[in-house]
Design a protein around this motif. Structure first.
Motif, PDB file in Angstrom:
ATOM      1  N   GLU A 126      -4.571   2.615   2.326  1.00 29.23           N
ATOM      2  CA  GLU A 126      -3.919   3.916   2.377  1.00 29.23           C
ATOM      3  C   GLU A 126      -4.932   5.034   2.130  1.00 29.23           C
ATOM      4  OE1 GLU A 126      -0.495   4.399   3.023  1.00 29.23           O
ATOM      5  OE2 GLU A 126      -0.713   2.275   3.570  1.00 29.23           O
ATOM      6  N   GLU A 127      -4.660   6.184   2.694  1.00 29.15           N
ATOM      7  CA  GLU A 127      -5.513   7.354   2.472  1.00 29.15           C
ATOM      8  C   GLU A 127      -5.096   8.026   1.165  1.00 29.15           C
ATOM      9  OE1 GLU A 127      -8.090   8.643   4.106  1.00 29.15           O
ATOM     10  OE2 GLU A 127      -8.135   7.065   5.627  1.00 29.15           O
ATOM     11  N   VAL A 128      -5.936   7.929   0.162  1.00 27.20           N
ATOM     12  CA  VAL A 128      -5.655   8.585  -1.117  1.00 27.20           C
ATOM     13  C   VAL A 128      -6.922   9.291  -1.593  1.00 27.20           C
ATOM     14  CG1 VAL A 128      -3.802   7.046  -1.882  1.00 27.20           C
ATOM     15  CG2 VAL A 128      -6.173   6.430  -2.345  1.00 27.20           C
ATOM     16  N   ASP A 129      -6.734  10.221  -2.505  1.00 28.74           N
ATOM     17  CA  ASP A 129      -7.855  10.994  -3.042  1.00 28.74           C
ATOM     18  C   ASP A 129      -8.441  10.262  -4.247  1.00 28.74           C
ATOM     19  OD1 ASP A 129      -9.669  12.823  -3.929  1.00 28.74           O
ATOM     20  OD2 ASP A 129      -8.174  14.304  -4.596  1.00 28.74           O
ATOM     21  N   LEU A 130      -9.516   9.510  -4.025  1.00 28.76           N
ATOM     22  CA  LEU A 130     -10.135   8.781  -5.129  1.00 28.76           C
ATOM     23  C   LEU A 130     -10.893   9.710  -6.076  1.00 28.76           C
ATOM     24  CD1 LEU A 130     -11.388   5.474  -3.472  1.00 28.76           C
ATOM     25  CD2 LEU A 130      -9.460   5.806  -5.020  1.00 28.76           C
ATOM     26  N   GLY A 131     -11.030  10.972  -5.701  1.00 26.89           N
ATOM     27  CA  GLY A 131     -11.590  11.937  -6.634  1.00 26.89           C
ATOM     28  C   GLY A 131     -10.736  12.057  -7.888  1.00 26.89           C
ATOM     29  N   ARG A 132      -9.441  11.849  -7.745  1.00 24.59           N
ATOM     30  CA  ARG A 132      -8.559  11.877  -8.920  1.00 24.59           C
ATOM     31  C   ARG A 132      -8.902  10.737  -9.868  1.00 24.59           C
ATOM     32  NH1 ARG A 132      -2.835  11.272  -6.660  1.00 24.59           N
ATOM     33  NH2 ARG A 132      -2.329  11.311  -8.891  1.00 24.59           N
ATOM     34  N   LEU A 133      -9.222   9.568  -9.311  1.00 24.26           N
ATOM     35  CA  LEU A 133      -9.607   8.438 -10.157  1.00 24.26           C
ATOM     36  C   LEU A 133     -10.980   8.692 -10.774  1.00 24.26           C
ATOM     37  CD1 LEU A 133      -8.937   5.621 -11.221  1.00 24.26           C
ATOM     38  CD2 LEU A 133      -9.922   4.660  -9.130  1.00 24.26           C
ATOM     39  N   ALA A 134     -11.895   9.257  -9.987  1.00 27.15           N
ATOM     40  CA  ALA A 134     -13.233   9.555 -10.511  1.00 27.15           C
ATOM     41  C   ALA A 134     -13.156  10.555 -11.662  1.00 27.15           C
ATOM     42  CB  ALA A 134     -14.122  10.090  -9.390  1.00 27.15           C
ATOM     43  N   ALA A 135     -12.256  11.516 -11.569  1.00 25.29           N
ATOM     44  CA  ALA A 135     -12.130  12.514 -12.633  1.00 25.29           C
ATOM     45  C   ALA A 135     -11.751  11.872 -13.961  1.00 25.29           C
ATOM     46  CB  ALA A 135     -11.095  13.568 -12.239  1.00 25.29           C
ATOM     47  N   GLY A 194       0.791  -1.218   0.000  1.00 21.07           N
ATOM     48  CA  GLY A 194       0.000   0.000   0.000  1.00 21.07           C
ATOM     49  C   GLY A 194       0.824   1.270   0.000  1.00 21.07           C
ATOM     50  N   PRO A 195       1.835   1.413   0.875  1.00 17.73           N
ATOM     51  CA  PRO A 195       2.623   2.657   0.879  1.00 17.73           C
ATOM     52  C   PRO A 195       3.322   2.920  -0.454  1.00 17.73           C
ATOM     53  CG  PRO A 195       2.933   1.458   2.932  1.00 17.73           C
ATOM     54  CD  PRO A 195       2.161   0.540   2.031  1.00 17.73           C
ATOM     55  N   GLN A 196       3.871   1.869  -1.085  1.00 12.97           N
ATOM     56  CA  GLN A 196       4.528   2.082  -2.371  1.00 12.97           C
ATOM     57  C   GLN A 196       3.511   2.482  -3.438  1.00 12.97           C
ATOM     58  OE1 GLN A 196       7.092  -1.114  -3.674  1.00 12.97           O
ATOM     59  NE2 GLN A 196       7.722  -0.025  -5.527  1.00 12.97           N
ATOM     60  N   ALA A 197       2.339   1.874  -3.396  1.00 13.34           N
ATOM     61  CA  ALA A 197       1.297   2.249  -4.352  1.00 13.34           C
ATOM     62  C   ALA A 197       0.907   3.713  -4.174  1.00 13.34           C
ATOM     63  CB  ALA A 197       0.080   1.347  -4.183  1.00 13.34           C
ATOM     64  N   ALA A 198       0.782   4.165  -2.932  1.00 11.37           N
ATOM     65  CA  ALA A 198       0.427   5.569  -2.673  1.00 11.37           C
ATOM     66  C   ALA A 198       1.500   6.507  -3.208  1.00 11.37           C
ATOM     67  CB  ALA A 198       0.211   5.775  -1.183  1.00 11.37           C
ATOM     68  N   THR A 199       2.751   6.117  -3.041  1.00 11.49           N
ATOM     69  CA  THR A 199       3.853   6.931  -3.565  1.00 11.49           C
ATOM     70  C   THR A 199       3.797   7.005  -5.089  1.00 11.49           C
ATOM     71  OG1 THR A 199       5.276   6.365  -1.689  1.00 11.49           O
ATOM     72  CG2 THR A 199       6.360   7.128  -3.698  1.00 11.49           C
ATOM     73  N   MET A 200       3.515   5.868  -5.729  1.00  9.44           N
ATOM     74  CA  MET A 200       3.441   5.845  -7.188  1.00  9.44           C
ATOM     75  C   MET A 200       2.262   6.670  -7.698  1.00  9.44           C
ATOM     76  SD  MET A 200       4.449   1.836  -7.888  1.00  9.44           S
ATOM     77  CE  MET A 200       4.478   1.951  -9.682  1.00  9.44           C
ATOM     78  N   ALA A 201       1.195   6.744  -6.920  1.00  7.52           N
ATOM     79  CA  ALA A 201       0.039   7.555  -7.322  1.00  7.52           C
ATOM     80  C   ALA A 201       0.377   9.031  -7.370  1.00  7.52           C
ATOM     81  CB  ALA A 201      -1.124   7.310  -6.364  1.00  7.52           C
ATOM     82  N   ARG A 202       1.383   9.441  -6.599  1.00  5.22           N
ATOM     83  CA  ARG A 202       1.795  10.858  -6.581  1.00  5.22           C
ATOM     84  C   ARG A 202       2.945  11.151  -7.542  1.00  5.22           C
ATOM     85  NH1 ARG A 202       1.262   9.647  -0.980  1.00  5.22           N
ATOM     86  NH2 ARG A 202       3.528   9.389  -0.836  1.00  5.22           N
ATOM     87  N   ASP A 203       3.473  10.123  -8.168  1.00  9.45           N
ATOM     88  CA  ASP A 203       4.660  10.256  -9.008  1.00  9.45           C
ATOM     89  C   ASP A 203       4.267  10.806 -10.389  1.00  9.45           C
ATOM     90  OD1 ASP A 203       6.957   9.991 -10.499  1.00  9.45           O
ATOM     91  OD2 ASP A 203       7.328   7.893  -9.964  1.00  9.45           O
ATOM     92  N   LYS A 231      -0.877   5.660 -12.753  1.00  7.12           N
ATOM     93  CA  LYS A 231      -1.320   6.409 -11.568  1.00  7.12           C
ATOM     94  C   LYS A 231      -2.736   5.993 -11.161  1.00  7.12           C
ATOM     95  CE  LYS A 231      -0.005  10.436 -13.353  1.00  7.12           C
ATOM     96  NZ  LYS A 231       0.266  11.881 -13.534  1.00  7.12           N
ATOM     97  N   ALA A 232      -3.584   5.707 -12.130  1.00  4.37           N
ATOM     98  CA  ALA A 232      -4.937   5.240 -11.808  1.00  4.37           C
ATOM     99  C   ALA A 232      -4.888   3.915 -11.052  1.00  4.37           C
ATOM    100  CB  ALA A 232      -5.751   5.083 -13.091  1.00  4.37           C
ATOM    101  N   ALA A 233      -4.084   2.988 -11.552  1.00  2.00           N
ATOM    102  CA  ALA A 233      -3.961   1.694 -10.870  1.00  2.00           C
ATOM    103  C   ALA A 233      -3.336   1.862  -9.493  1.00  2.00           C
ATOM    104  CB  ALA A 233      -3.133   0.738 -11.726  1.00  2.00           C
ATOM    105  N   ALA A 234      -2.416   2.820  -9.367  1.00  7.52           N
ATOM    106  CA  ALA A 234      -1.795   3.071  -8.065  1.00  7.52           C
ATOM    107  C   ALA A 234      -2.814   3.604  -7.060  1.00  7.52           C
ATOM    108  CB  ALA A 234      -0.628   4.045  -8.230  1.00  7.52           C
ATOM    109  N   LEU A 235      -3.688   4.506  -7.510  1.00 14.12           N
ATOM    110  CA  LEU A 235      -4.753   5.003  -6.630  1.00 14.12           C
ATOM    111  C   LEU A 235      -5.651   3.853  -6.175  1.00 14.12           C
ATOM    112  CD1 LEU A 235      -5.670   8.228  -8.612  1.00 14.12           C
ATOM    113  CD2 LEU A 235      -4.864   8.189  -6.228  1.00 14.12           C
ATOM    114  N   PHE A 236      -6.025   3.001  -7.122  1.00 15.88           N
ATOM    115  CA  PHE A 236      -6.856   1.842  -6.803  1.00 15.88           C
ATOM    116  C   PHE A 236      -6.165   0.938  -5.796  1.00 15.88           C
ATOM    117  CE2 PHE A 236      -7.174  -2.703  -8.009  1.00 15.88           C
ATOM    118  CZ  PHE A 236      -8.463  -2.971  -7.554  1.00 15.88           C
ATOM    119  N   ALA A 237      -4.900   0.589  -6.055  1.00 13.87           N
ATOM    120  CA  ALA A 237      -4.174  -0.330  -5.179  1.00 13.87           C
ATOM    121  C   ALA A 237      -3.994   0.270  -3.785  1.00 13.87           C
ATOM    122  CB  ALA A 237      -2.818  -0.666  -5.790  1.00 13.87           C
ATOM    123  N   ALA A 238      -3.625   1.544  -3.736  1.00 11.16           N
ATOM    124  CA  ALA A 238      -3.410   2.182  -2.434  1.00 11.16           C
ATOM    125  C   ALA A 238      -4.695   2.174  -1.612  1.00 11.16           C
ATOM    126  CB  ALA A 238      -2.896   3.604  -2.628  1.00 11.16           C
TER     127      ALA A 238
END
Length: 328
Positions: free
Chosen positions: A132-141, A103-112, A120-127
């Motif tokens: 992990e606390e991530v902004d799924l609004g980015r995936l929804a967009a 999870g932590p690595q996925a969250a980091t990749m979502a911000r990369d 980045k979409a898959a990273a948001l999903f995985a995190a």
């Protein structure tokens, strides 16, 4: 434009259906229970995960979801793969199996910002799936992105969330205009949204799925026919039997696989025909259909035999199908 990697299975999408070769392959029929094939199936996937071909690595990593006890080291290594398609497969698998250690690595990749959008979409999903606390609004967009592949990918990932709270977001996205897309692209995106809604328990989407099975586009009809089986829509069983006589072979095979999922071996001759087909992508799909028909000894024998296919991707599909059958 970023391209999103196609999974082992259909989404059989689009150009792969048009591949053709000229030699008919005769496949051996192996005997013995499917359990005996498990060690070899595992080894095929482990070897493929180290292949020089990134597409084979991607397929092997995606197939690792059928062997969760071995997935963590495979996925961990793949997260650092030089190929973004392999990283995507690793993140999608980490999320689907909820491999919390990643999870932590996925969250980091979502911000990369150097990662492609689909990674980045898959990273948001995985995190998110790994706690992990991530902004799924980015995936929804991404469901409203101008890139049709980005929309479809986001819809698929939301369908794997196992969270019915995202249903309203997907329903809104299904009505979003796609003025620049070709008609078939619009149908494929809406079909992916429909599948995700059904995965989340929105049975009202069955009507749209049934309609898609009669699309004028072969790719849409094939995918919708496969989805009817995944949805166990027995109200369409008679229609599926009718599809067994329709072209192309991919449609007949999709109908046969869906019937097998519902417990009917009516389409077994079609599956056997597809397992001997000259086009490798058809044999790959036949492997998963054979696994659904694993109550039949000949189907098991042909499935095991596909692990000796001359095509690498067919061998991976056969191995993945065997493991899915054993762990279903």
């Amino acid at each position: 434009m970023n391209s999103i990697p196609t999974p082992i299975r259909p989404c059989l999408l689009v150009s792969m259906l048009l591949v053709c070769v000229t030699t008919l392959v005769s496949l051996p029929v192996a005997a013995g229970p499917i359990e005996d094939a498990e060690p070899r199936a595992v080894q095929i996937l482990l070897d493929s995960a180290r292949s020089e071909d990134p597409l084979l690595r991607s397929h092997a990593i995606e197939a690792a979801k059928a062997m969760p006890d071995r997935a963590l080291p495979m996925v961990t290594l793949a997260l650092d793969d030089e190929n973004p398609g392999v990283r995507y497969a690793a993140l999608a698998t980490a999320g689907r199996l909820q491999l919390e250690a990643l999870g932590p690595q996925a969250a980091t990749m979502a911000r990369d910002i150097t990662q492609p959008d689909y990674v980045k979409a898959a990273a948001l999903f995985a995190a998110a799936r790994c706690g992990e606390e991530v902004d799924l609004g980015r995936l929804a967009a991404m469901l409203w992105d101008d890139n049709i592949g980005t929309r479809s990918n986001a819809a698929m990932l939301f369908g794997w969330m196992e969270d019915p709270q995202v249903i309203p977001v997907l329903l809104d996205a299904s009505e979003a205009p796609m003025d620049r897309a070709r008609p078939i692209e619009r149908e494929l995106v809406r079909l992916q949204i429909t599948e995700s809604l059904l995965n989340l328990g929105h049975d009202d989407s069955l009507k749209a799925l049934r309609g898609a099975a009669y699309s004028s586009h072969d790719e849409v009809r094939i995918l919708a026919t496969l989805m009817l089986g995944k949805a166990l829509d027995r109200g369409m069983e008679g229609n599926l039997i009718g599809f067994l006589a329709k072209n192309p072979i991919e449609l007949r095979l999709a109908a046969a696989e869906s019937l097998a999922r519902m417990g009917s071996l009516e389409g077994l001759p079609v599956i056997f025909e597809a397992a001997q087909h000259p086009v490798a992508t058809v044999r790959s799909q036949a492997a998963f259909a054979l696994a659904q028909a694993d109550s039949d000894p000949e189907a098991v024998g042909q499935l095991v035999g596909l692990m000796d296919d001359p095509n690498d991707r067919v061998r991976i599909s056969a191995a993945a199908a065997i493991l899915e059958s054993l762990h279903r």
